[in-house]
Design a protein around this motif. Structure first.
Motif, short mmCIF file in Angstrom:
data_model
loop_
_atom_site.label_atom_id
_atom_site.label_comp_id
_atom_site.label_asym_id
_atom_site.label_seq_id
_atom_site.Cartn_x
_atom_site.Cartn_y
_atom_site.Cartn_z
N ARG A 52 4.10 -9.36 4.48
CA ARG A 52 4.70 -8.35 4.10
C ARG A 52 6.48 -8.67 3.70
O ARG A 52 6.71 -8.06 2.70
CB ARG A 52 4.61 -7.15 4.98
CG ARG A 52 3.63 -6.29 5.06
CD ARG A 52 3.48 -5.05 5.94
NE ARG A 52 2.55 -5.50 6.77
CZ ARG A 52 1.24 -5.51 6.84
NH1 ARG A 52 0.61 -5.19 5.77
NH2 ARG A 52 0.60 -5.75 7.82
N GLU B 34 7.37 -9.48 -0.44
CA GLU B 34 5.97 -9.62 -0.06
C GLU B 34 5.35 -10.86 -1.09
O GLU B 34 5.54 -10.88 -1.99
CB GLU B 34 5.32 -8.29 -0.43
CG GLU B 34 3.71 -8.32 -0.17
CD GLU B 34 3.19 -7.05 -0.53
OE1 GLU B 34 3.36 -6.21 0.32
OE2 GLU B 34 2.49 -6.97 -1.46
N LYS C 174 -1.65 -12.00 3.25
CA LYS C 174 -0.50 -11.13 2.60
C LYS C 174 0.59 -11.24 3.82
O LYS C 174 0.28 -11.13 5.12
CB LYS C 174 -0.69 -9.54 2.46
CG LYS C 174 0.53 -8.84 2.08
CD LYS C 174 0.40 -7.36 1.93
CE LYS C 174 -0.62 -7.01 1.15
NZ LYS C 174 -0.60 -5.32 1.09
#
Lengths: 112, 112
Positions: A80, A18, A78
């Motif tokens: 993942r 991540e 973000k």
């Protein structure tokens, strides 16, 4: 001159990990964006964010991507579980309206 | 899919010459923006044109938005070596999260 600040400038990560890319938009701007540019290719839209929610996203912005404005000043992207094809320059931008964009200097993400 | 076709892709001229870069689409945009991008940096906004038929001047650079808001041009008069760089056009869609669709860019080299 107000700036959009992005950190880090360069991130190297292993496939499957991540990553969180960080941005501080211009303080009085209301619209926030993420774009990416794969080496040698066009700048591509990922997502726009207004009033604490996503207002538009592209096909690239799938379930592996998310954005957040956790504290009223930062705007994060973000990923993942990174893939090799996520390697690119990621640009954050902000604007007051549908024009007057300011882009940050980018984060170069390298997935190995 | 909205596309912006930018031409030419590459342009190499002598100092003092004039040049025009074109940006064409079949789609209507709420505004058309021109950027300059240095290697490893984010796009830097040069100008935004909003009204069909609008002409804006920035020193030796003249930007025009087509009457139908589908195309635009950038004209540089008496080019200088400092104009060397990558020029990008981008169309904004106000009712789609202000997303920008970028052209492929014109890489300009001005030789002294």
């Amino acid at each position: 001159e107000p700036e959009v600040t992005q950190t880090p400038s360069h991130q190297v990560t292993q496939m499957g990990q991540e990553v969180i890319l960080r941005c501080v938009p211009i303080s009085n701007h209301l619209y926030f964006y993420w774009y990416r540019q794969i080496l040698g290719q066009k700048v591509e839209f990922l997502v726009s964010f207004y009033n604490n929610e996503i207002s538009e996203k592209s096909e690239i912005f799938d379930d592996q991507f998310s954005v957040e404005r956790p504290d009223g000043s930062n705007f994060t992207l973000k990923i993942r579980s990174t893939k090799l094809e996520d390697s690119a320059m990621y640009f954050c931008a902000s604007s007051e309206r549908d024009h007057g964009y300011t882009f940050g200097s980018g984060t170069r993400l390298t997935v190995v | 899919t909205q596309l912006l076709e930018q031409s030419p892709q590459f342009l190499s001229i002598q100092e003092g010459e004039n040049l025009t870069v074109y940006c064409n689409s079949s789609s209507v945009f709420s505004s058309l923006q021109w950027y300059r991008q240095e290697p490893g940096e984010g796009p830097v906004l040069l100008v935004t044109v909003v009204t069909g038929g609008e002409v804006k001047k920035l020193k030796r650079l003249t930007f025009q938005f087509g009457d139908a808001r589908k195309d635009s041009s950038l004209h540089i008069t008496a080019a200088q070596p400092g104009d060397t760089g990558l020029y990008l056009c981008a169309g904004a869609r106000k009712y789609a999260g202000n997303m920008l669709t970028f052209g492929g860019g014109t890489r300009l080299m001005v030789k002294p």
